[in-house]
Motif scaffolding. Structure first.
Motif, PDB file in Angstrom:
ATOM      1  N   ILE A   1     -59.596 -18.602  18.347  1.00 50.45           N
ATOM      2  CA  ILE A   1     -60.185 -17.884  19.645  1.00 50.45           C
ATOM      3  C   ILE A   1     -58.886 -17.496  20.309  1.00 50.45           C
ATOM      4  CG2 ILE A   1     -62.067 -18.246  19.581  1.00 50.45           C
ATOM      5  CD1 ILE A   1     -61.536 -19.992  22.528  1.00 50.45           C
ATOM      6  N   VAL A   2     -57.994 -17.908  20.591  1.00 52.25           N
ATOM      7  CA  VAL A   2     -57.019 -18.577  21.897  1.00 52.25           C
ATOM      8  C   VAL A   2     -55.810 -16.464  21.678  1.00 52.25           C
ATOM      9  CG1 VAL A   2     -54.622 -18.755  22.590  1.00 52.25           C
ATOM     10  CG2 VAL A   2     -56.555 -20.172  22.131  1.00 52.25           C
ATOM     11  N   PRO A   3     -55.557 -16.871  20.037  1.00 53.30           N
ATOM     12  CA  PRO A   3     -55.539 -15.270  20.497  1.00 53.30           C
ATOM     13  C   PRO A   3     -56.139 -13.707  20.698  1.00 53.30           C
ATOM     14  CG  PRO A   3     -54.774 -16.540  17.966  1.00 53.30           C
ATOM     15  CD  PRO A   3     -55.620 -17.320  19.075  1.00 53.30           C
ATOM     16  N   MET A   4     -57.407 -14.457  20.219  1.00 54.16           N
ATOM     17  CA  MET A   4     -58.334 -13.131  21.030  1.00 54.16           C
ATOM     18  C   MET A   4     -58.687 -13.154  22.808  1.00 54.16           C
ATOM     19  SD  MET A   4     -59.341 -13.978  18.116  1.00 54.16           S
ATOM     20  CE  MET A   4     -60.709 -14.485  17.734  1.00 54.16           C
ATOM     21  N   TYR A   5     -58.671 -14.872  23.249  1.00 53.69           N
ATOM     22  CA  TYR A   5     -58.420 -14.818  24.486  1.00 53.69           C
ATOM     23  C   TYR A   5     -57.509 -15.920  25.357  1.00 53.69           C
ATOM     24  CZ  TYR A   5     -63.498 -13.414  22.722  1.00 53.69           C
ATOM     25  OH  TYR A   5     -64.582 -12.670  22.312  1.00 53.69           O
ATOM     26  N   PRO A   6     -56.193 -14.969  25.270  1.00 57.66           N
ATOM     27  CA  PRO A   6     -55.470 -15.616  25.863  1.00 57.66           C
ATOM     28  C   PRO A   6     -55.219 -16.071  27.378  1.00 57.66           C
ATOM     29  CG  PRO A   6     -54.684 -13.405  25.584  1.00 57.66           C
ATOM     30  CD  PRO A   6     -56.250 -13.518  25.018  1.00 57.66           C
ATOM     31  N   ASP A   7     -56.112 -15.636  27.643  1.00 55.23           N
ATOM     32  CA  ASP A   7     -56.360 -16.169  29.289  1.00 55.23           C
ATOM     33  C   ASP A   7     -57.067 -16.971  29.440  1.00 55.23           C
ATOM     34  OD1 ASP A   7     -53.760 -13.721  30.007  1.00 55.23           O
ATOM     35  OD2 ASP A   7     -55.344 -12.593  30.054  1.00 55.23           O
ATOM     36  N   ILE A   8     -58.096 -17.170  28.510  1.00 60.00           N
ATOM     37  CA  ILE A   8     -58.822 -18.448  28.755  1.00 60.00           C
ATOM     38  C   ILE A   8     -58.665 -20.093  29.369  1.00 60.00           C
ATOM     39  CG2 ILE A   8     -59.263 -18.499  26.066  1.00 60.00           C
ATOM     40  CD1 ILE A   8     -62.684 -18.961  26.800  1.00 60.00           C
ATOM     41  N   ILE A   9     -59.251 -20.558  29.642  1.00 59.37           N
ATOM     42  CA  ILE A   9     -59.123 -21.952  30.012  1.00 59.37           C
ATOM     43  C   ILE A   9     -59.350 -23.062  29.157  1.00 59.37           C
ATOM     44  CG2 ILE A   9     -58.637 -23.963  31.633  1.00 59.37           C
ATOM     45  CD1 ILE A   9     -58.768 -21.889  33.950  1.00 59.37           C
TER      46      ILE A   9
ATOM     47  N   SER B   1     -52.246 -32.616  18.917  1.00 59.45           N
ATOM     48  CA  SER B   1     -50.590 -31.824  19.681  1.00 59.45           C
ATOM     49  C   SER B   1     -50.133 -30.483  18.704  1.00 59.45           C
ATOM     50  CB  SER B   1     -49.666 -32.453  19.118  1.00 59.45           C
ATOM     51  OG  SER B   1     -49.156 -32.524  17.387  1.00 59.45           O
ATOM     52  N   GLU B   2     -51.148 -29.978  17.742  1.00 60.36           N
ATOM     53  CA  GLU B   2     -51.551 -29.142  17.202  1.00 60.36           C
ATOM     54  C   GLU B   2     -52.067 -27.651  18.212  1.00 60.36           C
ATOM     55  OE1 GLU B   2     -50.716 -26.429  13.139  1.00 60.36           O
ATOM     56  OE2 GLU B   2     -49.583 -28.337  14.468  1.00 60.36           O
ATOM     57  N   VAL B   3     -52.250 -28.357  18.167  1.00 60.32           N
ATOM     58  CA  VAL B   3     -53.667 -27.065  19.713  1.00 60.32           C
ATOM     59  C   VAL B   3     -52.644 -26.636  20.517  1.00 60.32           C
ATOM     60  CG1 VAL B   3     -54.871 -26.818  21.190  1.00 60.32           C
ATOM     61  CG2 VAL B   3     -56.074 -27.796  19.110  1.00 60.32           C
ATOM     62  N   LYS B   4     -51.622 -28.253  21.355  1.00 63.42           N
ATOM     63  CA  LYS B   4     -50.762 -27.821  22.590  1.00 63.42           C
ATOM     64  C   LYS B   4     -49.468 -27.314  21.983  1.00 63.42           C
ATOM     65  CE  LYS B   4     -51.290 -32.070  25.088  1.00 63.42           C
ATOM     66  NZ  LYS B   4     -50.956 -33.735  25.428  1.00 63.42           N
ATOM     67  N   LYS B   5     -48.900 -27.595  20.886  1.00 64.79           N
ATOM     68  CA  LYS B   5     -47.745 -26.521  19.978  1.00 64.79           C
ATOM     69  C   LYS B   5     -47.953 -24.952  19.943  1.00 64.79           C
ATOM     70  CE  LYS B   5     -46.285 -27.776  15.798  1.00 64.79           C
ATOM     71  NZ  LYS B   5     -45.729 -28.161  14.897  1.00 64.79           N
ATOM     72  N   LYS B   6     -49.051 -24.421  19.586  1.00 64.12           N
ATOM     73  CA  LYS B   6     -49.561 -22.859  18.788  1.00 64.12           C
ATOM     74  C   LYS B   6     -50.127 -22.022  20.139  1.00 64.12           C
ATOM     75  CE  LYS B   6     -48.285 -23.917  14.550  1.00 64.12           C
ATOM     76  NZ  LYS B   6     -47.354 -23.014  13.600  1.00 64.12           N
ATOM     77  N   VAL B   7     -50.709 -23.009  20.627  1.00 60.58           N
ATOM     78  CA  VAL B   7     -51.620 -22.324  22.091  1.00 60.58           C
ATOM     79  C   VAL B   7     -51.724 -22.608  22.551  1.00 60.58           C
ATOM     80  CG1 VAL B   7     -53.147 -20.796  20.016  1.00 60.58           C
ATOM     81  CG2 VAL B   7     -53.949 -23.104  21.399  1.00 60.58           C
ATOM     82  N   GLY B   8     -51.019 -23.580  23.387  1.00 62.17           N
ATOM     83  CA  GLY B   8     -51.333 -24.163  24.891  1.00 62.17           C
ATOM     84  C   GLY B   8     -52.700 -25.504  24.855  1.00 62.17           C
ATOM     85  N   LEU B   9     -52.523 -26.265  25.575  1.00 63.86           N
ATOM     86  CA  LEU B   9     -53.758 -26.801  26.399  1.00 63.86           C
ATOM     87  C   LEU B   9     -53.803 -26.790  27.131  1.00 63.86           C
ATOM     88  CD1 LEU B   9     -56.892 -28.004  24.827  1.00 63.86           C
ATOM     89  CD2 LEU B   9     -55.346 -30.211  24.528  1.00 63.86           C
TER      90      LEU B   9
ATOM     91  N   ASN C   1     -63.899 -28.398  13.508  1.00 65.49           N
ATOM     92  CA  ASN C   1     -62.865 -28.534  14.590  1.00 65.49           C
ATOM     93  C   ASN C   1     -62.699 -28.116  16.202  1.00 65.49           C
ATOM     94  OD1 ASN C   1     -60.978 -28.613  14.766  1.00 65.49           O
ATOM     95  ND2 ASN C   1     -60.463 -31.121  13.447  1.00 65.49           N
ATOM     96  N   GLY C   2     -63.167 -28.874  17.340  1.00 67.58           N
ATOM     97  CA  GLY C   2     -62.663 -28.012  18.480  1.00 67.58           C
ATOM     98  C   GLY C   2     -61.034 -27.887  18.491  1.00 67.58           C
ATOM     99  N   SER C   3     -60.084 -28.346  17.515  1.00 67.76           N
ATOM    100  CA  SER C   3     -58.530 -27.662  17.669  1.00 67.76           C
ATOM    101  C   SER C   3     -58.606 -26.768  16.373  1.00 67.76           C
ATOM    102  CB  SER C   3     -57.793 -29.325  16.789  1.00 67.76           C
ATOM    103  OG  SER C   3     -57.459 -30.247  17.934  1.00 67.76           O
ATOM    104  N   ASP C   4     -59.544 -26.588  15.680  1.00 66.67           N
ATOM    105  CA  ASP C   4     -59.409 -25.030  14.581  1.00 66.67           C
ATOM    106  C   ASP C   4     -60.070 -23.797  15.808  1.00 66.67           C
ATOM    107  OD1 ASP C   4     -57.888 -26.475  13.133  1.00 66.67           O
ATOM    108  OD2 ASP C   4     -59.460 -26.909  11.364  1.00 66.67           O
ATOM    109  N   LEU C   5     -60.925 -24.112  16.511  1.00 69.94           N
ATOM    110  CA  LEU C   5     -61.404 -23.540  17.346  1.00 69.94           C
ATOM    111  C   LEU C   5     -61.148 -22.474  18.620  1.00 69.94           C
ATOM    112  CD1 LEU C   5     -63.807 -21.374  18.658  1.00 69.94           C
ATOM    113  CD2 LEU C   5     -64.741 -24.044  19.994  1.00 69.94           C
TER     114      LEU C   5
END
Length: 426
Positions: free
Chosen positions: A81-89, A103-111, A73-77
């Motif tokens: 990817i965020v660790p590899m592309y940290p500057d992507i919006i 909320s898991e995505v917000k907490k771990k990598v930001g949204l 799903n989108g959250s897992d995606l």
């Protein structure tokens, strides 16, 4: 008037940004492209796996993904990817309530935004433009913060000042002094470059020295081979050992910067030795959990701003019970069964993010059903099969290769460009 009538008008704005839209419904991809293709460079992907391929081949400024998609799903995606592309919006869009995942995505990598379907093109474009404006503001603030003081012209300001002063009192001694100083500066830069290269070479030597060899693996199993390319930087690694009649084989790939990956691989090897031999831990899922915690606490020092994503498979063969258990983070393994069919043992379809609490799947297969086991990392599949992560090409190769002795199998994998493969009979 004629000039005015013949004047060409610009129908599209300058496309400064690239947007990737991910959705498992093709009609939504077409609608998005039609609405926003005139404002941005639009790329589309039908699922999370195609999205990762698009990201690996393009520079993307913003990713907008549907939440509810099959397989990943989108959250897992985003978590992947965020660790590899940290500057992507990053934005998620959904027609359902997925507050826990979001909320898991917000907490771990930001949204940046969580949007509900159906979307209105005008409103959505405003959201995207606002996100780009905020990014530009952050970049501008960073540029100001990093702007050097006016008095500092370059790294060699002292040399520039010396040259300007000496030009007023130029003598043969001053010329010689200037030449000597310039030689020292040039030499120091060369030494720095050699030091950097030497650092990578040292990490490579350390990592490679911790890799067990094929002869050792054959002591634990009926027959085996290892293909591993040491002729260039290889961010893959492997580990094996036996504890209480349990043969443990791990394969991993550090998906981060080269220097950090080489250091991490050495750390993973050391920690697997500690977990399995010192703590007598031979449960595949528990090994992964312990390893994740150790990387987070001891390698990263609990630095939440730093991540070292790891693709890893842990396989445990119980000799007494004649069964194989497998747990993994984005790393499948393949086996030939008693009917000469190739099957896949699939682990969790997301990378290990150290410190993140994950329940790892456990797959169990009777040893009677396994004629041969092949451990091939996903990154090796991708680079060997034109960036496709599916195992179709590999299974076609295995359908022919398995008929040969293991020694010849090893050579064929090498000839086909596979840089990290382990094959064994149990």
């Amino acid at each position: 008037m004629e000039d005015l009538l013949n004047k060409s008008y610009k129908t599209d704005v300058d496309k400064k940004y690239t947007v990737l839209y991910v959705d498992d419904e093709e009609v939504n991809l077409r609608v998005f492209n039609r609405n926003f293709g005139k404002f941005y460079h639009v790329l589309t992907a039908i699922d999370a796996f195609e999205a990762q391929q698009v990201l690996s081949q393009n520079t993307v400024d913003l990713i907008m993904t549907d939440q509810c998609m099959p397989r990943m799903n989108g959250s897992d995606l985003l978590l992947k990817i965020v660790p590899m592309y940290p500057d992507i919006i990053r934005m998620i869009m959904t027609g359902f309530s997925d507050e826990e995942d979001i909320s898991e995505v917000k907490k771990k990598v930001g949204l940046h935004r969580f949007l509900k379907k159906p979307w209105d093109p005008e409103t959505l474009r405003k959201e995207i433009d606002v996100a780009f404006e905020k990014k530009e503001e952050r970049l501008a603030e960073k540029a100001v913060a990093k702007k050097p003081r006016p008095a500092v012209k370059s790294q060699d300001t002292g040399i520039d000042l010396l040259e300007s002063t000496m030009s007023l009192v130029e003598t043969s001694e001053s010329k010689q002094l200037k030449n000597d100083i310039n030689s020292l500066v040039k030499e120091s830069k060369t030494k720095k470059s050699e030091f950097m290269d030497g650092g990578i070479n040292y990490l490579l030597s350390l990592k490679d020295s911790m890799l067990p060899n094929q002869h050792e693996l054959k002591l634990y199993t009926e027959d085996a081979f290892i293909v591993y390319d040491k002729n260039r930087v290889n961010q893959n690694g492997y580990w094996f050992g036996e504890c209480n009649d349990q043969l443990v084989i791990a394969s991993f790939f550090s998906k981060t910067h080269t220097r950090e990956a080489l250091a991490l691989n050495s750390f993973v090897s050391a920690m697997l030795t500690e977990i399995i031999y010192k703590e007598n831990c031979t449960k595949s899922d528990l090994i992964l959990k312990k390893l994740s915690t150790r990387i987070y606490v001891r390698f990263l020092g609990q630095k939440t701003e730093t991540t070292c994503p790891l693709e890893i498979a842990v396989n445990v063969y119980d000799k007494k019970q004649d069964k194989l258990t497998h747990s993994a983070a984005y790393h499948d393994v393949f086996f030939l069964n008693d009917r000469n069919e190739f099957k896949t043992l699939a682990g969790n379809q997301e990378v290990m993010v150290p410190g993140k609490d994950i329940e790892y799947d456990v797959n169990t297969v009777s040893g009677e059903n396994i004629k041969a086991l092949y451990i091939v990392p996903v990154n090796i599949l991708e680079e060997t099969n034109e960036q496709r992560e599916d195992a179709g090409a590999l299974k076609m190769l295995l359908s022919e290769v398995h008929k040969l002795p293991f020694g010849m199998q090893s050579k064929m994998f090498s000839d086909y460009g596979y840089r990290s493969v382990i094959g064994l009979k149990i």
